[in-house]
Design a protein around this motif. Structure first.
Motif, PDB file in Angstrom:
ATOM      1  N   LEU A   1      77.335  40.631   6.934  1.00 10.40           N
ATOM      2  CA  LEU A   1      78.501  39.791   6.655  1.00 10.40           C
ATOM      3  C   LEU A   1      78.523  38.577   7.575  1.00 10.40           C
ATOM      4  N   LEU A   2      78.077  38.762   8.811  1.00  7.98           N
ATOM      5  CA  LEU A   2      78.028  37.631   9.746  1.00  7.98           C
ATOM      6  C   LEU A   2      77.072  36.557   9.220  1.00  7.98           C
ATOM      7  N   VAL A   3      75.890  36.974   8.756  1.00  9.70           N
ATOM      8  CA  VAL A   3      74.908  36.009   8.267  1.00  9.70           C
ATOM      9  C   VAL A   3      75.405  35.335   6.986  1.00  9.70           C
ATOM     10  N   ILE A   4      75.985  36.127   6.077  1.00  8.92           N
ATOM     11  CA  ILE A   4      76.486  35.555   4.819  1.00  8.92           C
ATOM     12  C   ILE A   4      77.612  34.570   5.093  1.00  8.92           C
ATOM     13  N   GLY A   5      78.560  34.967   5.940  1.00  6.37           N
ATOM     14  CA  GLY A   5      79.672  34.080   6.262  1.00  6.37           C
ATOM     15  C   GLY A   5      79.219  32.812   6.955  1.00  6.37           C
ATOM     16  N   ALA A   6      78.270  32.947   7.878  1.00  2.46           N
ATOM     17  CA  ALA A   6      77.772  31.775   8.598  1.00  2.46           C
ATOM     18  C   ALA A   6      76.998  30.847   7.665  1.00  2.46           C
ATOM     19  N   THR A   7      76.204  31.431   6.771  1.00  2.00           N
ATOM     20  CA  THR A   7      75.441  30.611   5.825  1.00  2.00           C
ATOM     21  C   THR A   7      76.373  29.833   4.901  1.00  2.00           C
ATOM     22  N   ALA A   8      77.404  30.513   4.397  1.00  2.00           N
ATOM     23  CA  ALA A   8      78.364  29.840   3.520  1.00  2.00           C
ATOM     24  C   ALA A   8      79.087  28.711   4.248  1.00  2.00           C
ATOM     25  N   PHE A   9      79.463  28.964   5.501  1.00  2.00           N
ATOM     26  CA  PHE A   9      80.186  27.959   6.283  1.00  2.00           C
ATOM     27  C   PHE A   9      79.304  26.736   6.543  1.00  2.00           C
TER      28      PHE A   9
ATOM     29  N   ALA B   1      84.063  44.298   0.417  1.00  2.00           N
ATOM     30  CA  ALA B   1      84.333  45.621  -0.151  1.00  2.00           C
ATOM     31  C   ALA B   1      83.049  46.364  -0.517  1.00  2.00           C
ATOM     32  N   VAL B   2      82.022  45.619  -0.945  1.00  2.00           N
ATOM     33  CA  VAL B   2      80.769  46.269  -1.361  1.00  2.00           C
ATOM     34  C   VAL B   2      79.708  46.153  -0.268  1.00  2.00           C
ATOM     35  N   TYR B   3      80.128  45.890   0.963  1.00  2.00           N
ATOM     36  CA  TYR B   3      79.193  45.666   2.066  1.00  2.00           C
ATOM     37  C   TYR B   3      78.198  46.814   2.217  1.00  2.00           C
ATOM     38  N   ALA B   4      78.672  48.044   2.092  1.00  2.00           N
ATOM     39  CA  ALA B   4      77.812  49.204   2.329  1.00  2.00           C
ATOM     40  C   ALA B   4      76.678  49.301   1.315  1.00  2.00           C
ATOM     41  N   THR B   5      76.877  48.783   0.126  1.00  2.00           N
ATOM     42  CA  THR B   5      75.856  48.906  -0.919  1.00  2.00           C
ATOM     43  C   THR B   5      75.103  47.590  -1.153  1.00  2.00           C
ATOM     44  N   MET B   6      75.329  46.606  -0.304  1.00  2.00           N
ATOM     45  CA  MET B   6      74.656  45.316  -0.473  1.00  2.00           C
ATOM     46  C   MET B   6      73.178  45.445  -0.166  1.00  2.00           C
ATOM     47  N   PRO B   7      72.341  44.710  -0.909  1.00  2.00           N
ATOM     48  CA  PRO B   7      70.903  44.727  -0.607  1.00  2.00           C
ATOM     49  C   PRO B   7      70.620  44.000   0.698  1.00  2.00           C
ATOM     50  N   ALA B   8      69.404  44.153   1.170  1.00  2.00           N
ATOM     51  CA  ALA B   8      69.011  43.489   2.406  1.00  2.00           C
ATOM     52  C   ALA B   8      69.048  41.975   2.222  1.00  2.00           C
ATOM     53  N   LEU B   9      69.283  41.293   3.327  1.00  2.00           N
ATOM     54  CA  LEU B   9      69.314  39.831   3.280  1.00  2.00           C
ATOM     55  C   LEU B   9      67.913  39.294   2.998  1.00  2.00           C
ATOM     56  N   GLY B  10      67.865  38.160   2.332  1.00  2.00           N
ATOM     57  CA  GLY B  10      66.575  37.566   2.019  1.00  2.00           C
ATOM     58  C   GLY B  10      66.742  36.137   1.550  1.00  2.00           C
ATOM     59  N   PRO B  11      65.634  35.429   1.324  1.00  2.00           N
ATOM     60  CA  PRO B  11      65.696  34.025   0.879  1.00  2.00           C
ATOM     61  C   PRO B  11      66.449  33.846  -0.431  1.00  2.00           C
TER      62      PRO B  11
ATOM     63  N   LEU C   1      69.062  35.424  -1.556  1.00  2.00           N
ATOM     64  CA  LEU C   1      70.501  35.373  -1.285  1.00  2.00           C
ATOM     65  C   LEU C   1      70.873  34.036  -0.662  1.00  2.00           C
ATOM     66  N   GLY C   2      70.012  33.533   0.207  1.00  2.00           N
ATOM     67  CA  GLY C   2      70.276  32.229   0.812  1.00  2.00           C
ATOM     68  C   GLY C   2      70.337  31.119  -0.214  1.00  2.00           C
ATOM     69  N   VAL C   3      69.403  31.138  -1.174  1.00  2.00           N
ATOM     70  CA  VAL C   3      69.422  30.138  -2.248  1.00  2.00           C
ATOM     71  C   VAL C   3      70.702  30.260  -3.062  1.00  2.00           C
TER      72      VAL C   3
ATOM     73  N   LEU D   1      60.814  31.175  -5.195  1.00  2.00           N
ATOM     74  CA  LEU D   1      60.918  32.454  -4.487  1.00  2.00           C
ATOM     75  C   LEU D   1      60.364  33.603  -5.318  1.00  2.00           C
ATOM     76  N   HIS D   2      60.261  33.413  -6.637  1.00  2.00           N
ATOM     77  CA  HIS D   2      59.833  34.503  -7.508  1.00  2.00           C
ATOM     78  C   HIS D   2      58.458  34.266  -8.115  1.00  2.00           C
ATOM     79  N   ALA D   3      57.845  33.145  -7.791  1.00  2.00           N
ATOM     80  CA  ALA D   3      56.522  32.844  -8.375  1.00  2.00           C
ATOM     81  C   ALA D   3      55.447  33.755  -7.799  1.00  2.00           C
TER      82      ALA D   3
END
Length: 299
Positions: A39-47, A154-164, A166-168, A297-299
């Protein structure tokens, strides 16, 4: 980030802007204390994405204040590119997330969000009478970010691992939104720093919810994230450059006088046709940028 040697209110940091920065710092502190690293990484990236996009938007608008066709083209490309990226990001990343929880309820949520955005947009005139330091777009972006943050937490516990990928997904809709909203605020003489509030809203909602970890259901998550998606989609469509007399692009070109001769009318008509071509091309280009980033990222 938003201050400048110029004294323009559009460039100064307002109390609301400082409040947004403080809210973000508090959310980051809570996330670190509770070890909510995703959540820290997601929040910081969004900000950073929205605040960075807002800074670029303010700089771009400040650099193109001369008026005329060139200024109108730059505005059309700025709005069109940002809107194209936002619409594409919504379709590729936000809508699938909303309907993954529950397709029908998520769809109703998206529709409700579009209508909610329209209501806020229609109330823009009434909001202007209140002399508020922000506009309807800022409110819509804040509502979107708070609702999205609620579901992410709310879905933090079931979120997938962070990766590029998600950043995109985050950057491709937060940065263009900040860019386009900042240009609009700057043109209206409002402080761009108010966008620090919607920039911080994802972390401000996600981290406390993730800390408490309340029980939830797919139906609730589908509805809340659907509304968030619908509101954002309305914002994205609102930024599509409309090259008509009375719009922001035509005003930037100096086409504000309805009393024109036949020759002047023809010249304005041809100019608007050229600007429409730029508007369509820029929107398509913004969407292509998001697609290429995802495909890379998917090529």
């Amino acid at each position: 980030m938003f201050s400048s040697s110029l004294s323009s209110p559009a460039r100064s940091v307002s109390p609301i802007g400082w409040a947004g920065a403080g809210l973000f710092a508090a959310a980051m502190g809570l996330a670190a204390a509770a070890s909510l690293w995703k959540l820290l990484v997601i929040g910081a990236t969004a900000f950073v994405a929205m605040a960075g996009g807002a800074w670029l938007g303010a700089q771009s608008e400040a650099a193109s204040r001369s008026g005329g066709e060139r200024q109108a083209r730059r505005l059309a490309w700025g709005y069109g590119g940002a809107s194209g990226a936002m619409v594409t990001s919504t379709g590729a990343f936000l809508i699938p997330t909303a309907i993954a929880h529950d397709p029908v309820v998520g769809g109703f949520g998206i529709a409700a969000g579009v209508f909610a955005g329209f209501v806020l947009h229609a109330a823009q005139h009434q909001l202007a009478h209140l002399h508020l330091p922000f506009d309807a777009t800022t409110l819509e972006l804040t509502a979107h970010s708070l609702a999205a943050g609620f579901v992410i937490g709310a879905v933090y516990a079931t979120m997938p691992a962070l990766g590029p990928a998600l950043g995109v997904a985050i950057v491709s809709h937060k940065a263009p939104a900040g860019y386009a909203a900042a240009r609009r605020l700057y043109r209206a003489g409002r402080s761009v720093s108010v966008l620090l509030v919607p920039a911080a809203a994802v972390a401000a909602a996600a981290v406390p919810v993730g800390f408490v970890s309340p029980p939830g259901s797919d139906v609730v998550h589908a509805l809340v994230f659907g509304v968030a998606t619908g509101v954002f989609l309305h914002v994205a469509l609102d930024f599509l450059p409309r090259c008509e007399i009375g719009g922001e692009v035509s005003e930037a070109a100096g086409l504000t006088d309805p009393e024109t001769t036949a020759g002047e009318f023809d010249a304005q008509h041809h100019l608007l046709d050229r600007l429409r071509l730029h508007a369509v091309t820029s929107a398509f280009a913004g969407g292509v940028v998001v697609f290429v980033a995802w495909w890379g990222l998917h090529a």
